[in-house]
Motif scaffolding. Structure first.
Motif, PDB file in Angstrom:
ATOM      1  N   PRO A  74       0.812  -1.218   0.000  1.00  0.00           N
ATOM      2  CA  PRO A  74       0.000   0.000   0.000  1.00  0.00           C
ATOM      3  C   PRO A  74       0.847   1.270   0.000  1.00  0.00           C
ATOM      4  N   TRP A  75       2.137   1.121   0.308  1.00  0.00           N
ATOM      5  CA  TRP A  75       2.988   2.305   0.416  1.00  0.00           C
ATOM      6  C   TRP A  75       3.525   2.741  -0.945  1.00  0.00           C
ATOM      7  N   SER A  76       3.962   1.809  -1.771  1.00  0.00           N
ATOM      8  CA  SER A  76       4.511   2.161  -3.083  1.00  0.00           C
ATOM      9  C   SER A  76       3.575   1.800  -4.225  1.00  0.00           C
ATOM     10  N   ASN A  77       2.518   1.016  -3.933  1.00  0.00           N
ATOM     11  CA  ASN A  77       1.587   0.534  -4.960  1.00  0.00           C
ATOM     12  C   ASN A  77       2.273  -0.403  -5.943  1.00  0.00           C
ATOM     13  N   GLU A  78       3.337  -1.056  -5.523  1.00  0.00           N
ATOM     14  CA  GLU A  78       4.067  -2.001  -6.354  1.00  0.00           C
ATOM     15  C   GLU A  78       4.053  -3.380  -5.695  1.00  0.00           C
ATOM     16  N   PHE A  79       4.280  -4.410  -6.516  1.00  0.00           N
ATOM     17  CA  PHE A  79       4.208  -5.783  -6.031  1.00  0.00           C
ATOM     18  C   PHE A  79       5.556  -6.259  -5.509  1.00  0.00           C
ATOM     19  N   GLU A  80       5.468  -7.092  -4.482  1.00  0.00           N
ATOM     20  CA  GLU A  80       6.659  -7.687  -3.886  1.00  0.00           C
ATOM     21  C   GLU A  80       6.446  -9.193  -3.760  1.00  0.00           C
ATOM     22  N   VAL A  97      -9.727   5.882  -6.488  1.00  0.00           N
ATOM     23  CA  VAL A  97      -9.739   4.959  -5.355  1.00  0.00           C
ATOM     24  C   VAL A  97      -8.350   4.868  -4.723  1.00  0.00           C
ATOM     25  N   ARG A  98      -7.311   4.945  -5.522  1.00  0.00           N
ATOM     26  CA  ARG A  98      -5.944   4.904  -4.994  1.00  0.00           C
ATOM     27  C   ARG A  98      -5.683   6.107  -4.086  1.00  0.00           C
ATOM     28  N   LYS A  99      -6.197   7.275  -4.441  1.00  0.00           N
ATOM     29  CA  LYS A  99      -6.020   8.454  -3.589  1.00  0.00           C
ATOM     30  C   LYS A  99      -6.683   8.245  -2.229  1.00  0.00           C
ATOM     31  N   MET A 100      -7.877   7.643  -2.239  1.00  0.00           N
ATOM     32  CA  MET A 100      -8.539   7.343  -0.965  1.00  0.00           C
ATOM     33  C   MET A 100      -7.756   6.299  -0.185  1.00  0.00           C
ATOM     34  N   ILE A 102      -4.527   5.874  -0.140  1.00  0.00           N
ATOM     35  CA  ILE A 102      -3.375   6.527   0.482  1.00  0.00           C
ATOM     36  C   ILE A 102      -3.800   7.244   1.761  1.00  0.00           C
ATOM     37  N   LYS A 103      -4.930   7.974   1.696  1.00  0.00           N
ATOM     38  CA  LYS A 103      -5.421   8.689   2.881  1.00  0.00           C
ATOM     39  C   LYS A 103      -5.809   7.710   3.988  1.00  0.00           C
ATOM     40  N   ALA A 104      -6.415   6.596   3.601  1.00  0.00           N
ATOM     41  CA  ALA A 104      -6.827   5.606   4.597  1.00  0.00           C
ATOM     42  C   ALA A 104      -5.613   4.984   5.277  1.00  0.00           C
ATOM     43  N   ASN A 105      -4.556   4.713   4.533  1.00  0.00           N
ATOM     44  CA  ASN A 105      -3.352   4.157   5.144  1.00  0.00           C
ATOM     45  C   ASN A 105      -2.721   5.145   6.123  1.00  0.00           C
ATOM     46  N   GLU A 106      -2.742   6.418   5.795  1.00  0.00           N
ATOM     47  CA  GLU A 106      -2.216   7.429   6.716  1.00  0.00           C
ATOM     48  C   GLU A 106      -3.062   7.494   7.981  1.00  0.00           C
ATOM     49  N   ALA A 107      -4.390   7.420   7.814  1.00  0.00           N
ATOM     50  CA  ALA A 107      -5.289   7.513   8.964  1.00  0.00           C
ATOM     51  C   ALA A 107      -5.147   6.293   9.876  1.00  0.00           C
ATOM     52  N   PHE A 108      -5.105   5.101   9.297  1.00  0.00           N
ATOM     53  CA  PHE A 108      -5.024   3.902  10.127  1.00  0.00           C
ATOM     54  C   PHE A 108      -3.625   3.686  10.688  1.00  0.00           C
ATOM     55  N   ASP A 109      -2.635   4.329  10.125  1.00  0.00           N
ATOM     56  CA  ASP A 109      -1.307   4.283  10.737  1.00  0.00           C
ATOM     57  C   ASP A 109      -1.333   5.026  12.067  1.00  0.00           C
ATOM     58  N   VAL A 110      -2.094   6.129  12.134  1.00  0.00           N
ATOM     59  CA  VAL A 110      -2.278   6.858  13.388  1.00  0.00           C
ATOM     60  C   VAL A 110      -3.139   6.035  14.351  1.00  0.00           C
ATOM     61  N   TYR A 111      -4.219   5.440  13.823  1.00  0.00           N
ATOM     62  CA  TYR A 111      -5.098   4.592  14.631  1.00  0.00           C
ATOM     63  C   TYR A 111      -4.311   3.446  15.265  1.00  0.00           C
ATOM     64  N   GLU A 206     -19.871  13.672   1.963  1.00  0.00           N
ATOM     65  CA  GLU A 206     -19.726  14.966   1.298  1.00  0.00           C
ATOM     66  C   GLU A 206     -18.688  14.907   0.182  1.00  0.00           C
ATOM     67  N   ASP A 207     -17.597  14.191   0.418  1.00  0.00           N
ATOM     68  CA  ASP A 207     -16.558  14.027  -0.594  1.00  0.00           C
ATOM     69  C   ASP A 207     -15.842  12.713  -0.322  1.00  0.00           C
ATOM     70  N   ASP A 208     -14.764  12.473  -1.057  1.00  0.00           N
ATOM     71  CA  ASP A 208     -14.044  11.204  -0.897  1.00  0.00           C
ATOM     72  C   ASP A 208     -13.445  11.049   0.502  1.00  0.00           C
ATOM     73  N   SER A 209     -13.075  12.159   1.143  1.00  0.00           N
ATOM     74  CA  SER A 209     -12.519  12.082   2.485  1.00  0.00           C
ATOM     75  C   SER A 209     -13.541  11.558   3.483  1.00  0.00           C
ATOM     76  N   SER A 210     -14.822  11.782   3.196  1.00  0.00           N
ATOM     77  CA  SER A 210     -15.871  11.291   4.090  1.00  0.00           C
ATOM     78  C   SER A 210     -15.863   9.769   4.153  1.00  0.00           C
ATOM     79  N   HIS A 211     -15.553   9.126   3.021  1.00  0.00           N
ATOM     80  CA  HIS A 211     -15.493   7.667   3.013  1.00  0.00           C
ATOM     81  C   HIS A 211     -14.432   7.155   3.988  1.00  0.00           C
ATOM     82  N   VAL A 212     -13.263   7.792   3.976  1.00  0.00           N
ATOM     83  CA  VAL A 212     -12.180   7.363   4.869  1.00  0.00           C
ATOM     84  C   VAL A 212     -12.594   7.541   6.319  1.00  0.00           C
ATOM     85  N   ALA A 213     -13.234   8.666   6.644  1.00  0.00           N
ATOM     86  CA  ALA A 213     -13.682   8.904   8.015  1.00  0.00           C
ATOM     87  C   ALA A 213     -14.766   7.914   8.427  1.00  0.00           C
TER      88      ALA A 213
END
Length: 270
Positions: A74-80, A97-100, A102-111, A206-213
């Motif tokens: 999820p960090w580089s979007n490349e396969f390993e 969807v990829r932009k969302m 990235i935001k979700a990974n940042e949010a759940f890293d804090v969680y 309201e926007d794509d950020s609402s989905h992450v929240a």
């Protein structure tokens, strides 16, 4: 009457130690290769960990970021490890969807840091008709001593279907818990198992950020409920069993208290 091999495999896994599910699934896949895809898609196992060579960060592996024997980071979007024929469009999220993701990974890293104080988190999104879907993965393993260990794996799979200024979410959550300890006097103890819960809910968007929240709130609420169930119901029951086997107070006192309790209940009923 013939037995379906897939049903027989699931039935066998239910009767084996949950701690060894990953090993047993691998053995079944080797024994019956035709069941490999169905078993990997249907059976939840403790999450494997890989390292993204491009970013140096660890990520979690599951069937939702797998393509053959490679897993998308999820960090580089490349396969390993890298795919021989390049990245396939069928498992890559769209740009939106990829932009969302990235935001979700940042949010759940804090969680993860707030609730687990360590561990690893990974979030994967993909496109579906009328919306998108994804999975939130969390894992933490501890070894307080050489003879005790524990691990928590949570897998939250959801679908989000867009509606007019709202979205309908369907979340399926699985928690896999493994606890083990051993001592020279008492031997080994293993407490392992999993729990699955589902919830559906409509939430404003309201926007794509609402989905992450919204997804974050659903996962947070579900994990809290499942943790309380594990602590109060399952561990509470284990404590009751131990209490029945060996009482802290002398049995004479315990029997006297139980007799007084029964006498009080009898008097209230009269």
């Amino acid at each position: 009457m013939s037995t379906d091999p897939f049903d027989a495999a699931l039935d066998l896994l239910r009767r084996l130690n949950p701690k060894d599910t990953a090993v047993n699934v691998t053995r079944l896949c080797d024994l019956v290769p035709s069941l490999t895809e169905d078993l990997l898609e249907s059976v939840d196992v403790p999450l494997a960990v890989k390292r993204d060579r491009k970013t140096g960060r660890e990520f979690l592996c599951c069937d939702y970021n797998r393509d053959g024997d490679s897993w998308r980071s999820p960090w580089s979007n490349e396969f390993e490890p890298p795919l021989e024929d390049g990245e396939t469009d069928s498992v890559m999220p769209s740009e939106k969807v990829r932009k969302m993701e990235i935001k979700a990974n940042e949010a759940f890293d804090v969680y993860r840091e707030l609730y687990f104080e360590g561990g690893i988190s990974s979030v994967y999104f993909w496109d579906i008709d009328d919306g998108f879907a994804g999975c939130v993965l969390l894992k933490k393993s501890v070894s307080p001593s050489a003879k005790s260990s524990g691990s928590w794996d949570s897998i939250h799979v959801f679908e989000a279907q867009d509606r007019a200024r709202r979205a309908h979410y369907k979340l399926t959550s699985t928690v896999i818990l493994n606890l083990g300890s051993s001592s020279d006097n008492l031997g080994g103890m293993d407490l392992s198992g999993n729990m699955v819960r589902q919830v559906e809910q409509d939430m404003p968007v309201e926007d794509d950020s609402s989905h992450v929240a919204n997804v974050g709130k659903l996962v947070e609420d579900m994990e809290g409920k499942m943790r309380n169930l594990l602590q109060e119901v399952y561990f509470g029951k284990a404590k009751d069993v131990v209490g029945d086997l060996r009482s802290i107070a002398p049995l004479s006192e315990r029997n006297r208290d139980q007799a007084a309790h029964r006498e009080m209940i009898s008097g209230m009923s009269k």
